[in-house]
Design a protein around this motif. Structure first.
Motif, mmCIF file in Angstrom:
data_model
loop_
_atom_site.group_PDB
_atom_site.id
_atom_site.type_symbol
_atom_site.label_atom_id
_atom_site.label_comp_id
_atom_site.label_asym_id
_atom_site.label_seq_id
_atom_site.Cartn_x
_atom_site.Cartn_y
_atom_site.Cartn_z
ATOM 1 N N SER A 276 69.043 52.716 61.704
ATOM 2 C CA SER A 276 68.018 51.883 61.321
ATOM 3 C C SER A 276 66.896 52.353 62.139
ATOM 4 C CB SER A 276 68.408 50.388 62.096
ATOM 5 O OG SER A 276 68.523 50.553 63.431
ATOM 6 N N TRP A 277 65.525 52.028 61.950
ATOM 7 C CA TRP A 277 64.301 52.392 62.423
ATOM 8 C C TRP A 277 63.411 51.241 62.888
ATOM 9 C CZ3 TRP A 277 66.564 54.455 58.062
ATOM 10 C CH2 TRP A 277 66.914 55.682 57.989
ATOM 11 N N GLY A 278 62.876 51.094 63.776
ATOM 12 C CA GLY A 278 62.173 49.730 64.184
ATOM 13 C C GLY A 278 63.207 48.625 64.836
ATOM 14 N N ASN A 279 63.015 47.633 64.478
ATOM 15 C CA ASN A 279 63.687 46.493 65.111
ATOM 16 C C ASN A 279 64.630 45.923 63.947
ATOM 17 O OD1 ASN A 279 64.765 44.294 66.390
ATOM 18 N ND2 ASN A 279 62.854 43.234 66.730
ATOM 19 N N PRO A 280 65.784 46.068 63.877
ATOM 20 C CA PRO A 280 66.754 45.355 62.785
ATOM 21 C C PRO A 280 66.490 43.889 62.913
ATOM 22 C CG PRO A 280 67.798 47.499 64.071
ATOM 23 C CD PRO A 280 66.515 46.857 64.997
ATOM 24 N N VAL B 34 65.851 41.615 59.066
ATOM 25 C CA VAL B 34 65.695 42.949 58.147
ATOM 26 C C VAL B 34 67.210 43.209 58.080
ATOM 27 C CG1 VAL B 34 65.020 45.439 57.701
ATOM 28 C CG2 VAL B 34 63.666 43.703 59.005
ATOM 29 N N THR B 35 68.091 43.017 59.027
ATOM 30 C CA THR B 35 69.391 43.367 59.041
ATOM 31 C C THR B 35 70.240 42.616 58.079
ATOM 32 O OG1 THR B 35 69.641 44.476 61.119
ATOM 33 C CG2 THR B 35 71.607 43.555 60.167
ATOM 34 N N GLY B 36 69.944 41.270 58.066
ATOM 35 C CA GLY B 36 70.627 40.339 57.150
ATOM 36 C C GLY B 36 70.584 40.379 55.821
ATOM 37 N N ALA C 134 63.203 49.105 59.060
ATOM 38 C CA ALA C 134 64.064 49.650 58.002
ATOM 39 C C ALA C 134 65.634 49.688 58.527
ATOM 40 C CB ALA C 134 63.836 51.276 57.263
ATOM 41 N N VAL C 135 66.397 49.150 57.615
ATOM 42 C CA VAL C 135 68.162 49.168 57.879
ATOM 43 C C VAL C 135 68.536 49.528 56.631
ATOM 44 C CG1 VAL C 135 69.857 47.613 58.466
ATOM 45 C CG2 VAL C 135 67.652 47.325 59.456
ATOM 46 N N ILE C 136 69.677 50.475 57.053
ATOM 47 C CA ILE C 136 70.737 50.686 56.023
ATOM 48 C C ILE C 136 72.228 50.322 56.689
ATOM 49 C CG2 ILE C 136 71.975 52.676 54.883
ATOM 50 C CD1 ILE C 136 69.508 54.517 55.459
ATOM 51 N N MET D 208 67.262 37.615 66.952
ATOM 52 C CA MET D 208 66.068 37.735 65.915
ATOM 53 C C MET D 208 64.870 37.825 66.587
ATOM 54 S SD MET D 208 67.465 36.367 62.343
ATOM 55 C CE MET D 208 67.464 34.539 62.827
ATOM 56 N N SER D 209 63.843 38.467 66.127
ATOM 57 C CA SER D 209 62.326 38.433 66.790
ATOM 58 C C SER D 209 61.266 38.513 65.676
ATOM 59 C CB SER D 209 62.289 39.766 67.836
ATOM 60 O OG SER D 209 62.673 41.114 67.036
ATOM 61 N N ASP D 210 60.030 38.542 66.211
ATOM 62 C CA ASP D 210 59.002 38.514 65.604
ATOM 63 C C ASP D 210 58.568 39.723 64.914
ATOM 64 O OD1 ASP D 210 55.556 39.278 65.643
ATOM 65 O OD2 ASP D 210 56.124 37.052 64.982
ATOM 66 N N VAL D 211 58.192 39.599 63.672
ATOM 67 C CA VAL D 211 57.871 40.737 62.616
ATOM 68 C C VAL D 211 57.351 41.991 63.183
ATOM 69 C CG1 VAL D 211 55.834 40.239 61.570
ATOM 70 C CG2 VAL D 211 57.539 41.631 60.308
ATOM 71 N N GLY D 212 56.401 41.820 64.308
ATOM 72 C CA GLY D 212 55.769 43.075 64.739
ATOM 73 C C GLY D 212 56.472 43.517 65.953
ATOM 74 N N THR D 213 57.528 43.044 66.478
ATOM 75 C CA THR D 213 57.796 43.450 67.758
ATOM 76 C C THR D 213 59.010 44.727 67.338
ATOM 77 O OG1 THR D 213 58.189 41.225 68.766
ATOM 78 C CG2 THR D 213 59.667 42.798 69.704
ATOM 79 N N GLY D 214 58.738 45.777 68.126
ATOM 80 C CA GLY D 214 59.473 46.880 68.122
ATOM 81 C C GLY D 214 59.309 47.480 66.552
#
Length: 330
Positions: A39-43, A196-198, A28-30, A1-7
């Motif tokens: 997904s888009w960005g960093n899940p 976001v995945t969780g 965003a994750v489906i 897991m990573s910081d909210v701004g990464t990716g």
């Protein structure tokens, strides 16, 4: 897991006069029952779900049996970030009264209602706003009902209280992750972090639940209560209420700082997204884009266009631009 701004990647853009004026980045994750499908960005970005996870916070209320017999209206209220309208305050007060409790037993704090008729009534009457007007007072009524069942002390928002311990256990189990930490929410309850995945995984579990055990029965009840009573979940003019009204059985919930989730039982899908600048207009636009992509929301419906795709006009009615999805998103 990573910081909210990464990716983070562009999800929503504001265009004016043919030029990109503002850009909202996020993740965003489906998910379906087996895991991430898009997904888009960093899940793996770690976020506070804020009020988007209220249906998870309500799970112990039903799983424990404390909420047995609650009707859909009160179950929706337990998941609500309401406007403090007369409809909402009366419903919370009635629920508390049925438990032999009152507004003073709440620990959510008081703030002005965002419902304009109720705010005007208070101003004209000279009455003071109270904890019933807090947007989380329905969730806290649910906490109090669970607390009566568990026999805990009055300070049920403390992280080591039996109510919050039960919520953390449920939260970690349905997200499939050990929470890396927690923060104090606006209503004073702890808010447990996850990826976001969780969060999307948890929503997919709500979507695919089949009433085979206490947890899945609780999930089905909550996911059905929200779209059955969208007026209790938010209120008039609000995205959650207006969008649930025009979809078939889809439950959606916003959270502060631009988090949004969706539960799609007909497709067995869960959605979670986070706009990293905290902008509500972008999280509403992004959830409309995803729901439209998944075929559960007509993008041409006025309630969808209100959040994404309609021409933007100024106070004189002059069209100046458009809020649109970014290239590569949905």
């Amino acid at each position: 897991m990573s910081d909210v701004g990464t990716g983070a990647v562009p999800l929503v853009e504001l265009w004016r006069g043919g030029m990109l004026e503002s850009q909202h980045l996020g993740h965003a994750v489906i998910c379906d029952a087996s895991g991430v499908i898009e997904s888009w960005g960093n899940p793996a970005a770690v976020i506070y779900p804020r009020s988007s996870c209220k249906m998870i916070q309500a799970l112990p209320l039903l799983e424990s049996g404390a909420g047995a017999g609650l009707d859909n209206r009160r179950l929706a209220l337990a998941c609500a970030s309401h406007q403090g309208s007369a409809l909402h305050t009366a419903a919370v007060e009635s629920w508390l009264g049925d438990m032999g409790l009152s507004e003073q037993d709440l620990r959510c704090g008081a703030h002005e209602p965002t419902d304009i008729p109720e705010r005007n009534r208070l101003i004209c009457s000279g009455d003071a706003f109270c904890q019933l007007h807090n947007n989380c007072s329905g969730k806290h009524a649910g906490f109090l009902m669970l607390n009566k069942h568990l026999g805990g002390g009055s300070e049920y928002t403390e992280v080591d209280h039996p109510v919050q311990r039960a919520i953390k256990t449920a939260f970690e189990e349905v997200t499939g992750e050990d929470s890396p930490g927690w923060g104090i929410d606006g209503c004073s309850a702890p808010n447990f972090a996850t990826s976001v995945t969780g969060l999307a995984r948890a929503m997919a579990r709500f979507a695919s639940a089949q009433e085979t055990d206490a947890r899945s029965r609780a999930m089905v009840k909550l996911r059905e209560a929200m779209p059955a009573h969208p007026e209790m979940v938010a209120g008039e003019t609000r995205a959650c209420t207006e969008l649930m009204r025009v979809m078939d059985g889809v439950a959606i919930k916003t959270g502060a700082e631009a988090v949004f989730v969706a539960i799609l039982p007909s497709k067995g899908l869960g959605v979670a997204l986070k706009i990293i600048d905290g902008g509500t207009r972008a999280s509403e636009a992004a959830i409309v884009a995803i729901l439209s992509r998944l075929g559960v929301l007509d993008p041409a419906h006025p309630m969808a266009l209100k959040r994404l795709g309609a021409p933007q006009a100024n106070w004189r009615g002059k069209v100046w631009g458009e809020l649109r999805r970014a290239d590569g998103f949905c």
